[in-house]
Design a protein around this motif. Sequence first.
Motif, mmCIF file in Angstrom:
data_model
loop_
_atom_site.group_PDB
_atom_site.id
_atom_site.type_symbol
_atom_site.label_atom_id
_atom_site.label_comp_id
_atom_site.label_asym_id
_atom_site.label_seq_id
_atom_site.Cartn_x
_atom_site.Cartn_y
_atom_site.Cartn_z
ATOM 1 N N GLU A 1 -3.125 28.214 -17.056
ATOM 2 C CA GLU A 1 -2.425 28.804 -15.957
ATOM 3 C C GLU A 1 -3.386 29.414 -14.940
ATOM 4 O OE1 GLU A 1 0.747 31.377 -17.136
ATOM 5 O OE2 GLU A 1 1.400 29.966 -18.668
ATOM 6 N N LYS A 2 -4.489 29.980 -15.445
ATOM 7 C CA LYS A 2 -5.461 30.579 -14.536
ATOM 8 C C LYS A 2 -6.111 29.498 -13.665
ATOM 9 C CE LYS A 2 -9.579 33.430 -14.353
ATOM 10 N NZ LYS A 2 -10.628 34.118 -15.086
ATOM 11 N N ALA A 3 -6.476 28.379 -14.296
ATOM 12 C CA ALA A 3 -7.092 27.285 -13.539
ATOM 13 C C ALA A 3 -6.122 26.761 -12.492
ATOM 14 C CB ALA A 3 -7.523 26.169 -14.480
ATOM 15 N N ASP A 4 -4.851 26.608 -12.865
ATOM 16 C CA ASP A 4 -3.832 26.143 -11.928
ATOM 17 C C ASP A 4 -3.755 27.086 -10.729
ATOM 18 O OD1 ASP A 4 -1.327 24.485 -11.342
ATOM 19 O OD2 ASP A 4 -0.506 26.523 -11.405
ATOM 20 N N ARG A 5 -3.647 28.355 -10.998
ATOM 21 C CA ARG A 5 -3.516 29.364 -9.942
ATOM 22 C C ARG A 5 -4.742 29.389 -9.035
ATOM 23 N NH1 ARG A 5 -2.263 32.975 -13.257
ATOM 24 N NH2 ARG A 5 -4.316 33.892 -13.530
ATOM 25 N N GLU A 6 -5.931 29.395 -9.631
ATOM 26 C CA GLU A 6 -7.159 29.502 -8.842
ATOM 27 C C GLU A 6 -7.459 28.239 -8.043
ATOM 28 O OE1 GLU A 6 -10.434 31.035 -11.132
ATOM 29 O OE2 GLU A 6 -9.309 32.822 -11.711
ATOM 30 N N ARG A 8 -5.265 26.056 -6.937
ATOM 31 C CA ARG A 8 -4.280 25.960 -5.855
ATOM 32 C C ARG A 8 -4.579 26.970 -4.749
ATOM 33 N NH1 ARG A 8 1.494 25.285 -8.708
ATOM 34 N NH2 ARG A 8 2.139 24.879 -6.578
ATOM 35 N N ALA A 9 -5.054 28.165 -5.120
ATOM 36 C CA ALA A 9 -5.400 29.176 -4.111
ATOM 37 C C ALA A 9 -6.640 28.764 -3.325
ATOM 38 C CB ALA A 9 -5.623 30.528 -4.786
ATOM 39 N N THR A 10 -7.605 28.141 -4.007
ATOM 40 C CA THR A 10 -8.868 27.762 -3.368
ATOM 41 C C THR A 10 -8.728 26.528 -2.487
ATOM 42 O OG1 THR A 10 -10.110 28.702 -5.226
ATOM 43 C CG2 THR A 10 -11.283 27.145 -3.802
ATOM 44 N N PHE A 11 -8.064 25.490 -2.997
ATOM 45 C CA PHE A 11 -8.035 24.211 -2.289
ATOM 46 C C PHE A 11 -6.714 23.912 -1.593
ATOM 47 C CE2 PHE A 11 -11.221 23.723 -5.648
ATOM 48 C CZ PHE A 11 -12.313 23.399 -4.876
ATOM 49 N N GLY A 12 -5.649 24.551 -2.014
ATOM 50 C CA GLY A 12 -4.344 24.292 -1.416
ATOM 51 C C GLY A 12 -3.651 23.108 -2.046
ATOM 52 N N ASP A 13 -2.334 23.161 -2.056
ATOM 53 C CA ASP A 13 -1.546 22.107 -2.691
ATOM 54 C C ASP A 13 -1.730 20.746 -2.020
ATOM 55 O OD1 ASP A 13 -0.610 23.981 -4.461
ATOM 56 O OD2 ASP A 13 1.420 24.061 -3.639
ATOM 57 N N GLY A 14 -1.897 20.730 -0.709
ATOM 58 C CA GLY A 14 -2.031 19.454 0.003
ATOM 59 C C GLY A 14 -3.234 18.659 -0.459
ATOM 60 N N ASP A 15 -4.406 19.299 -0.503
ATOM 61 C CA ASP A 15 -5.616 18.600 -0.936
ATOM 62 C C ASP A 15 -5.544 18.195 -2.400
ATOM 63 O OD1 ASP A 15 -6.779 18.697 1.555
ATOM 64 O OD2 ASP A 15 -8.003 20.467 1.125
ATOM 65 N N LEU A 16 -5.068 19.091 -3.256
ATOM 66 C CA LEU A 16 -4.983 18.781 -4.686
ATOM 67 C C LEU A 16 -3.978 17.650 -4.932
ATOM 68 C CD1 LEU A 16 -5.111 22.370 -6.215
ATOM 69 C CD2 LEU A 16 -6.938 20.662 -6.188
ATOM 70 N N ALA A 17 -2.867 17.661 -4.200
ATOM 71 C CA ALA A 17 -1.872 16.589 -4.352
ATOM 72 C C ALA A 17 -2.442 15.256 -3.870
ATOM 73 C CB ALA A 17 -0.594 16.942 -3.589
ATOM 74 N N SER A 18 -3.207 15.263 -2.776
ATOM 75 C CA SER A 18 -3.779 14.013 -2.260
ATOM 76 C C SER A 18 -4.780 13.402 -3.237
ATOM 77 C CB SER A 18 -4.440 14.244 -0.901
ATOM 78 O OG SER A 18 -5.637 14.985 -1.036
ATOM 79 N N LEU A 19 -5.378 14.234 -4.073
ATOM 80 C CA LEU A 19 -6.302 13.753 -5.096
ATOM 81 C C LEU A 19 -5.587 13.361 -6.385
ATOM 82 C CD1 LEU A 19 -9.127 16.392 -4.593
ATOM 83 C CD2 LEU A 19 -9.213 13.967 -3.977
ATOM 84 N N GLY A 20 -4.280 13.576 -6.422
ATOM 85 C CA GLY A 20 -3.514 13.232 -7.621
ATOM 86 C C GLY A 20 -3.645 14.250 -8.727
ATOM 87 N N LEU A 21 -4.066 15.464 -8.410
ATOM 88 C CA LEU A 21 -4.317 16.468 -9.443
ATOM 89 C C LEU A 21 -3.135 17.402 -9.699
ATOM 90 C CD1 LEU A 21 -8.006 17.400 -8.605
ATOM 91 C CD2 LEU A 21 -7.152 15.811 -10.335
ATOM 92 N N LEU A 22 -2.067 17.262 -8.930
ATOM 93 C CA LEU A 22 -0.882 18.088 -9.140
ATOM 94 C C LEU A 22 0.262 17.228 -9.672
ATOM 95 C CD1 LEU A 22 -0.842 20.421 -6.008
ATOM 96 C CD2 LEU A 22 -1.633 20.946 -8.316
#
Length: 193
Positions: A1-6, A8-22
């Motif tokens: 949960e900590k990794a998820d939170r950090e 998403r806060a650092t990179f934003g949902d848009g970038d993480l989703a574009s990489l397929g990580l969400l």
Amino acid sequence: EKADRELRATFGDGDLASLGLLAVEKKTGKITGLRFKGHRLIFPFWLTLAGRRYPVYVQGRNIHAQAKRERFNNPSGSVPCLYNFDAIQAARAAGKPVILCEGATDTLTLAQNGYHSVGIVGTQGFKPEWTRHLAGLEILLATDGDQAGREAARKIAQVFVAEGMRAPKAIPIPNGQDVTDYFTGKRTKTPTP
């Protein structure tokens, strides 16, 4: 949960989703968190260009999953290269064969035992365009000792022939085993009658 939170806060949902990580619910489009939060093992795919390594893909493995389809998780999109791709150049430099096998764990088992090995994602994961990277090398196939693995070896060999190359030799893996099983003495595959 900590990794998820950090993350998403650092990179934003848009970038993480574009990489397929969400992970995203198909029906609602709602983001449910990191795709790999339940996967204790992460296998990064790297490419080295001009002396620098770049991550290009990732696969997660849930070691506690019982169902086969729940063990692995991959981002959406195409797998860009063979797993452990840098082993190709190392084999070329050493004048040694490259062993092509199913999956990251079998690839790592062979690498840890001194072999130049690369892996595909799934039995259907070999792409014809990858043969050009293997041209001029002796290629050996070490697919699982089950029906799917033997069929994968046959299809991969046909791809090489269709691309004008010699068919790789298949290493006979005992019935009911994969490469890692062979080295550990276990039997995790369904034996073929």
